[in-house]
Write a protein that holds these residues in place. Sequence first.
Motif, PDB file in Angstrom:
ATOM      1  N   VAL A 289      43.540  72.719 -61.081  1.00 19.03           N
ATOM      2  CA  VAL A 289      43.113  73.688 -60.074  1.00 19.03           C
ATOM      3  C   VAL A 289      44.320  74.459 -59.526  1.00 19.03           C
ATOM      4  N   VAL A 290      44.173  75.764 -59.449  1.00 22.82           N
ATOM      5  CA  VAL A 290      45.229  76.630 -58.908  1.00 22.82           C
ATOM      6  C   VAL A 290      45.124  76.655 -57.390  1.00 22.82           C
ATOM      7  N   THR A 291      46.263  76.488 -56.720  1.00 25.90           N
ATOM      8  CA  THR A 291      46.340  76.578 -55.254  1.00 25.90           C
ATOM      9  C   THR A 291      47.431  77.572 -54.878  1.00 25.90           C
ATOM     10  N   LEU A 292      47.592  77.787 -53.593  1.00 27.98           N
ATOM     11  CA  LEU A 292      48.657  78.680 -53.130  1.00 27.98           C
ATOM     12  C   LEU A 292      50.034  78.168 -53.523  1.00 27.98           C
ATOM     13  N   ASP A 293      50.175  76.863 -53.668  1.00 26.59           N
ATOM     14  CA  ASP A 293      51.468  76.273 -54.008  1.00 26.59           C
ATOM     15  C   ASP A 293      51.764  76.282 -55.509  1.00 26.59           C
ATOM     16  N   THR A 294      50.768  76.600 -56.320  1.00 26.93           N
ATOM     17  CA  THR A 294      50.955  76.568 -57.773  1.00 26.93           C
ATOM     18  C   THR A 294      52.031  77.561 -58.206  1.00 26.93           C
ATOM     19  N   VAL A 295      52.907  77.116 -59.087  1.00 23.37           N
ATOM     20  CA  VAL A 295      54.000  77.962 -59.590  1.00 23.37           C
ATOM     21  C   VAL A 295      53.536  78.660 -60.872  1.00 23.37           C
ATOM     22  N   TYR A 296      53.882  79.950 -60.973  1.00 24.22           N
ATOM     23  CA  TYR A 296      53.379  80.790 -62.065  1.00 24.22           C
ATOM     24  C   TYR A 296      54.516  81.632 -62.638  1.00 24.22           C
ATOM     25  N   THR A 297      54.587  81.719 -63.940  1.00 22.01           N
ATOM     26  CA  THR A 297      55.564  82.586 -64.600  1.00 22.01           C
ATOM     27  C   THR A 297      54.904  83.934 -64.882  1.00 22.01           C
ATOM     28  N   VAL A 298      55.432  84.992 -64.309  1.00 19.01           N
ATOM     29  CA  VAL A 298      54.829  86.325 -64.401  1.00 19.01           C
ATOM     30  C   VAL A 298      54.947  86.854 -65.825  1.00 19.01           C
ATOM     31  N   PRO A 299      53.861  87.381 -66.403  1.00 15.72           N
ATOM     32  CA  PRO A 299      53.936  87.945 -67.756  1.00 15.72           C
ATOM     33  C   PRO A 299      54.637  89.302 -67.750  1.00 15.72           C
ATOM     34  N   THR A 300      55.271  89.635 -68.816  1.00 15.73           N
ATOM     35  CA  THR A 300      55.986  90.920 -68.915  1.00 15.73           C
ATOM     36  C   THR A 300      55.035  92.104 -69.003  1.00 15.73           C
ATOM     37  N   ASP A 319      59.643  86.283 -64.047  1.00 11.77           N
ATOM     38  CA  ASP A 319      59.957  85.715 -62.734  1.00 11.77           C
ATOM     39  C   ASP A 319      59.041  84.518 -62.489  1.00 11.77           C
ATOM     40  N   VAL A 320      59.571  83.489 -61.859  1.00  8.25           N
ATOM     41  CA  VAL A 320      58.778  82.312 -61.513  1.00  8.25           C
ATOM     42  C   VAL A 320      58.461  82.395 -60.019  1.00  8.25           C
ATOM     43  N   VAL A 321      57.177  82.465 -59.714  1.00  8.04           N
ATOM     44  CA  VAL A 321      56.736  82.674 -58.338  1.00  8.04           C
ATOM     45  C   VAL A 321      55.650  81.656 -57.989  1.00  8.04           C
ATOM     46  N   SER A 322      55.376  81.513 -56.704  1.00  8.82           N
ATOM     47  CA  SER A 322      54.195  80.749 -56.300  1.00  8.82           C
ATOM     48  C   SER A 322      53.039  81.724 -56.137  1.00  8.82           C
ATOM     49  N   ILE A 323      51.830  81.201 -56.226  1.00  7.31           N
ATOM     50  CA  ILE A 323      50.659  82.053 -56.003  1.00  7.31           C
ATOM     51  C   ILE A 323      50.691  82.616 -54.588  1.00  7.31           C
ATOM     52  N   ARG A 324      51.184  81.836 -53.652  1.00  6.68           N
ATOM     53  CA  ARG A 324      51.323  82.327 -52.272  1.00  6.68           C
ATOM     54  C   ARG A 324      52.259  83.532 -52.222  1.00  6.68           C
ATOM     55  N   ASP A 325      53.356  83.485 -52.961  1.00  4.36           N
ATOM     56  CA  ASP A 325      54.291  84.610 -53.001  1.00  4.36           C
ATOM     57  C   ASP A 325      53.577  85.897 -53.408  1.00  4.36           C
ATOM     58  N   LEU A 326      52.677  85.796 -54.371  1.00  3.13           N
ATOM     59  CA  LEU A 326      51.982  86.990 -54.865  1.00  3.13           C
ATOM     60  C   LEU A 326      51.041  87.560 -53.803  1.00  3.13           C
ATOM     61  N   PHE A 327      50.340  86.683 -53.072  1.00  5.65           N
ATOM     62  CA  PHE A 327      49.456  87.167 -52.012  1.00  5.65           C
ATOM     63  C   PHE A 327      50.243  87.946 -50.963  1.00  5.65           C
ATOM     64  N   TYR A 328      51.349  87.375 -50.512  1.00  5.32           N
ATOM     65  CA  TYR A 328      52.146  88.067 -49.505  1.00  5.32           C
ATOM     66  C   TYR A 328      52.839  89.293 -50.092  1.00  5.32           C
ATOM     67  N   GLY A 329      53.198  89.233 -51.372  1.00 10.94           N
ATOM     68  CA  GLY A 329      53.815  90.384 -52.028  1.00 10.94           C
ATOM     69  C   GLY A 329      52.872  91.570 -52.120  1.00 10.94           C
ATOM     70  N   GLN A 415      59.546  80.652 -53.970  1.00 16.89           N
ATOM     71  CA  GLN A 415      60.380  80.497 -55.161  1.00 16.89           C
ATOM     72  C   GLN A 415      61.552  81.479 -55.150  1.00 16.89           C
ATOM     73  N   PRO A 416      62.765  81.018 -55.477  1.00 16.98           N
ATOM     74  CA  PRO A 416      63.942  81.906 -55.518  1.00 16.98           C
ATOM     75  C   PRO A 416      63.985  82.674 -56.837  1.00 16.98           C
ATOM     76  N   TYR A 417      63.041  83.619 -57.009  1.00 17.82           N
ATOM     77  CA  TYR A 417      62.890  84.243 -58.320  1.00 17.82           C
ATOM     78  C   TYR A 417      63.814  85.432 -58.540  1.00 17.82           C
ATOM     79  N   VAL A 418      64.432  85.946 -57.495  1.00 16.84           N
ATOM     80  CA  VAL A 418      65.288  87.126 -57.656  1.00 16.84           C
ATOM     81  C   VAL A 418      66.746  86.672 -57.749  1.00 16.84           C
ATOM     82  N   ASN A 419      67.250  86.573 -58.967  1.00 14.02           N
ATOM     83  CA  ASN A 419      68.631  86.143 -59.190  1.00 14.02           C
ATOM     84  C   ASN A 419      68.960  84.858 -58.425  1.00 14.02           C
TER      85      ASN A 419
END
Length: 496
Positions: A289-300, A319-329, A415-419
């Motif tokens: 099950v995917v949650t806000l904490d789930t880590v996801y590798t963004v497709p190109t 980039d490796v992000v959390s699902i929560r990161d994407l919602f706020y992004g 997730q510290p995905y930017v450098n």
Amino acid sequence: MEAVKRPRGVRYRLKKGPKIVMIGVLFLLVGFTFYQSQQPKVRFNEEKIVEYGDRFEDAIASIVNQDKSRFDSVEVVSMDTSAISTEETPTFEGSIVATFKGNTKTVNFQFSVKDTQAPVIVSDVTSIDFSDANPFELTTLLETVSASDPVDGPLTLTYSFDDMKETRKLTAEEFSLAVRQLVYNRSYAFSAHATDSNGLSSSKHFDVTITDGGMKSVSSLSEEEKLALINDFTAKYSTVYDVTNDSVIHESGYDSKIYPASMTKMMTVYAALSILESNITPAWNNKEVVTLDTVYTVPTTIDYIHASDASNAGIWGNDVVSIRDLFYGIMLPSGADAALALSEALTGSSDGLVNKMNEIASELGMTRTHFANATGLHDNNHYTSMKDLVTLLKSAWQNDAYRLIMSSKVYVTDQPYVNGRHDVFESSSLSMLNMMGDDLVVASKSGFTDESARSLASVVIVDEAVYFIVVNQSNQDGLGLSAVTDTMYLINQYIK
């Protein structure tokens, strides 16, 4: 028959014997009472709590007085009477000898040593102006901040933005990098935090004002200039909706067709939350099950969006992000890249989320709405109305997760995905509203395309009464404030 006479002496002995015993007992009782009255009394009726660094002599004197003890002198035995150890939180057992009128008494006792003193944070300054000309000013500020604890000694500080709804704390290095990503010509509040080994915490508040070397900005406007901008109402379409009383208190073009631009992303986030709450188990997450904490590798496959005019959150393929990161992004920096990445994560394609958005619009009765994308980029077949946006907000605002995301001013990525660095997302509309003097708007989502001009949807709360304000096609100005000032005008006219 003649009665037998007992000797008088025998009768005397039988009669007087018990009296002698009683008198003896009485003398014993009197003697024991006198003896007891000469004995010291030292009572320990419960476990005693002593603070780190207290002296045992002081603690014992306090306890003796508290327990109404009687003594001429009291001495600790079988225990060191120097300062209590500060290495751990131990329990000490020992005994004392109390003396009273030459008599002594030994009493066992127990002390539990507790840490009740929180760390102390000190700094030479409480605010600083941080400019592009000298990016190390913030580092200088952080070097003046320190924390210490009576038990643990020097402590490592962590930092957080006061406007963050998600309260994850950053190291000094992470925080310093994060601040340099914020928008110039604004003020921010943050706090330094310290926690000792026993879980006691302290925080200290600081203010950081970021400038860019003199460019005309919101922060440089006088109160007269701000008021003039607010009173110059320019929006072609606008509405003020009283949620508490379920009534429209102002409207202009309420049911007209409008282009929502990035206000679209209010539905993007709501539809994505709806999918997330259905407990999906995609293959990329090993059928879990995917949650806000789930880590996801963004497709190109989402990288093409960076070549468009869309606003972005700085998210790229791999980039490796959390699902929560994407919602706020999506909501705060209005990231089209985050919207596409979230659609891919939750539906397997960039179009899957659009289908859900239109499905929800139909369920809510948004009859004047059709979404052609999840980003808000202009398309003649991508439209809505003031009425439909109010309908969307009425439903979405009831969702706890949605309210938290939309009302956030600043967010630091999981997730510290930017450098290798944690990125910082910021709601520019909430920041500008605050800088213009508004303190009633608690959530907002802005939008801009050439066709929609400046647009803004806001949630206002006054004395627990909730209002929705939407403006569209506000005239552009050099500071990009027109939708903000139009919103403030409507607050002044219809709510305050």
